[in-house]
Design a protein around this motif. Structure first.
Motif, short mmCIF file in Angstrom:
data_model
loop_
_atom_site.label_atom_id
_atom_site.label_comp_id
_atom_site.label_asym_id
_atom_site.label_seq_id
_atom_site.Cartn_x
_atom_site.Cartn_y
_atom_site.Cartn_z
N PRO A 165 51.69 38.68 44.73
CA PRO A 165 53.05 38.26 45.03
C PRO A 165 53.99 39.40 45.43
CG PRO A 165 52.24 37.08 43.11
CD PRO A 165 51.21 38.11 43.46
N ASP A 166 53.78 40.60 44.84
CA ASP A 166 54.64 41.73 45.20
C ASP A 166 54.13 42.50 46.41
OD1 ASP A 166 52.50 43.18 44.23
OD2 ASP A 166 53.55 43.97 42.48
N GLY A 167 52.98 42.08 46.96
CA GLY A 167 52.46 42.69 48.18
C GLY A 167 51.77 44.03 48.00
N ARG A 168 51.63 44.48 46.76
CA ARG A 168 51.04 45.81 46.54
C ARG A 168 49.52 45.80 46.65
NH1 ARG A 168 52.80 47.20 40.80
NH2 ARG A 168 51.66 49.15 41.16
N TYR A 169 48.91 44.66 46.32
CA TYR A 169 47.46 44.58 46.25
C TYR A 169 46.91 43.47 47.12
CZ TYR A 169 48.32 47.43 42.10
OH TYR A 169 48.75 48.41 41.24
N LEU A 170 45.69 43.68 47.58
CA LEU A 170 44.98 42.69 48.38
C LEU A 170 43.70 42.33 47.64
CD1 LEU A 170 44.89 41.24 51.23
CD2 LEU A 170 43.33 43.08 51.90
N PHE A 171 43.51 41.02 47.41
CA PHE A 171 42.34 40.54 46.67
C PHE A 171 41.36 39.88 47.63
CE2 PHE A 171 45.75 40.97 43.70
CZ PHE A 171 45.13 41.49 42.56
N VAL A 172 40.13 40.40 47.66
CA VAL A 172 39.10 39.91 48.57
C VAL A 172 38.00 39.25 47.75
CG1 VAL A 172 37.42 40.52 50.33
CG2 VAL A 172 39.64 41.69 50.26
N ARG A 207 35.27 32.12 46.80
CA ARG A 207 35.63 31.87 48.20
C ARG A 207 37.12 32.12 48.47
NH1 ARG A 207 33.76 28.12 52.61
NH2 ARG A 207 35.60 27.40 53.72
N HIS A 208 37.99 31.34 47.85
CA HIS A 208 39.44 31.48 48.03
C HIS A 208 40.09 31.57 46.66
CE1 HIS A 208 39.87 29.64 52.36
NE2 HIS A 208 39.03 30.66 52.30
N LEU A 209 41.32 32.12 46.62
CA LEU A 209 42.05 32.18 45.36
C LEU A 209 43.51 31.81 45.57
CD1 LEU A 209 43.96 34.95 45.19
CD2 LEU A 209 41.75 36.04 44.81
N SER A 210 44.17 31.51 44.45
CA SER A 210 45.58 31.13 44.49
C SER A 210 46.28 31.68 43.25
CB SER A 210 45.71 29.60 44.54
OG SER A 210 47.05 29.20 44.70
N PHE A 211 47.45 32.30 43.48
CA PHE A 211 48.26 32.82 42.38
C PHE A 211 49.14 31.72 41.80
CE2 PHE A 211 47.14 36.89 44.09
CZ PHE A 211 47.27 37.79 43.03
N HIS A 212 49.27 31.72 40.49
CA HIS A 212 50.26 30.86 39.84
C HIS A 212 51.65 31.42 40.18
CE1 HIS A 212 52.60 28.88 36.68
NE2 HIS A 212 51.59 28.04 36.53
N PRO A 213 52.65 30.55 40.40
CA PRO A 213 53.98 31.07 40.77
C PRO A 213 54.61 31.98 39.72
CG PRO A 213 54.02 28.67 40.47
CD PRO A 213 52.60 29.09 40.50
#
Length: 362
Positions: A165-172, A207-213
């Motif tokens: 959410p803060d744009g610092r990290y990329l999760f693959v 495969r895909h992921l989603s962050f909780h708000p």
């Protein structure tokens, strides 16, 4: 919602030959839940996955092309969106990484695009120009290794990239390695720096992921063994910690199945996942204190092979893209229970893979 007039447009990507329409634009009627085609774009091979920059009215898509050596490689294209007409205008197209791609993502500040190559086992970082065009290649990260499944996991298969959410990290999420690999985005040098990784249970196939708000939980859908794994997330360190894993299938379902898309509702109460084989959307309620999931519903997608789905921005509808039955189907969301109900509405298009509903200002 602002005082400016807005329109809800839905963008779809698909498997298509270059001479066929591959990217579609629809106007969405929020009263009836119907989709009306406003534009379709050809000249791109397999423009399957899309990303929309609503603020700048830009659309990005992946596609396939052949390089000078005759080898299949990735391509990306940028389009300007005309909200009033519901149409697309090509800005530019550019070769990306040295293999075909399956996913495209944009950072929150719209400075970078990342493309993911399932077959090539790599992630590519590209700039976005001030005009919104696909810019230069900045970095490529090649994954190595394998996991348990003899056919699906004999080598790396990264399937997606999602920014924190803060744009610092990329999760693959790497389906072939049973790992989520975390990169730090170095904006000074425009590079992806390996930061951390976490292993899932063998044979999962993330495969895909989603962050909780709330930023504290992450949910990953595992394609190979039809499960969802939940994690806690430390925003300071960028570290994931495994919580639990649940099946996406009814206990009595014994046929073949694989999972595809996952999303958390914007109110943080529910998580949705797609089953291909069982051909359903599974709904779980989220315990917002612990992040634990409890089953709410399985509902038929009214079609075959739900490759992707998305909630409308206000959370009132869910749109499911069924690749094998060539349709996008509309469901009404009961926001208090999380349950879905088929509206009776669907639209036909060839082999849809990705569907993105977005509010755009007129």
């Amino acid at each position: 919602m602002t005082n400016e007039q807005q329109r809800l447009l839905v963008f779809a990507g698909s498997y298509a030959e270059a001479e066929e329409n591959g990217v579609y634009v629809y106007a969405f009627d929020e009263q009836s839940g119907t989709l009306t085609l406003t534009d379709a774009v050809a000249d791109f091979k397999n423009p399957t996955f899309l990303n929309v920059d609503a603020d700048r009215k830009l659309l990005y898509t992946i596609s396939e092309t052949v390089n000078q050596s005759g080898i299949k490689v990735g391509e990306a294209a940028a389009f300007a969106i005309d909200t009033k007409e519901g149409s697309l205008r090509l800005i530019n197209r550019k070769e990306t990484v040295a293999s075909t791609t399956c996913h495209i993502q944009r950072d929150a500040n719209s400075r970078y695009l990342t493309v993911t190559s399932y077959h090539g086992g790599m992630i590519g970082l590209f700039g976005i120009t001030e005009e919104g065009a696909i810019g230069q290649e900045l970095d490529v990260k090649q994954h190595v290794g394998s996991s348990q499944h003899p056919e699906r996991q004999d080598r790396p298969h990264p399937h997606s990239s999602f920014y924190s959410p803060d744009g610092r990290y990329l999760f693959v999420s790497d389906l072939g390695l049973d790992r989520i690999v975390t990169y730090r985005l170095d904006e000074a040098d425009h590079k992806l720096i390996h930061h951390a990784e976490i292993s899932l249970h063998p044979g999962a196939g993330p495969r895909h992921l989603s962050f909780h708000p709330n930023g504290k939980f992450v949910y990953v859908i595992n394609e190979v063994d039809s499960t969802i794994t939940s994690f806690t997330y430390d925003q300071e360190t960028g570290q994931l910690t495994t919580l639990a894993t649940v099946s996406t299938l009814p206990a009595d379902f014994k046929d073949e199945n694989s999972c595809a898309e996952i999303t958390v509702s914007s109110d943080g109460k529910y998580v949705y996942g797609s089953n291909r084989g069982h051909d359903s959307i599974v709904v779980f309620a989220i315990d917002e204190r612990t992040g634990a999931l409890s089953l709410v519903q399985h509902i038929s997608v009214e079609g075959g092979h739900p490759r992707h789905f998305a909630l409308t921005p206000n959370g009132n509808y869910l749109l499911a893209a069924n690749r094998d039955t060539n349709n996008i189907v509309t469901f009404k969301v009961n926001k208090s229970s999380g349950q879905l109900a088929f509206t009776g509405n669907s639209v036909s298009l060839s082999k849809p893979v990705c569907v993105i509903p977005v509010y755009l200002t007129m």
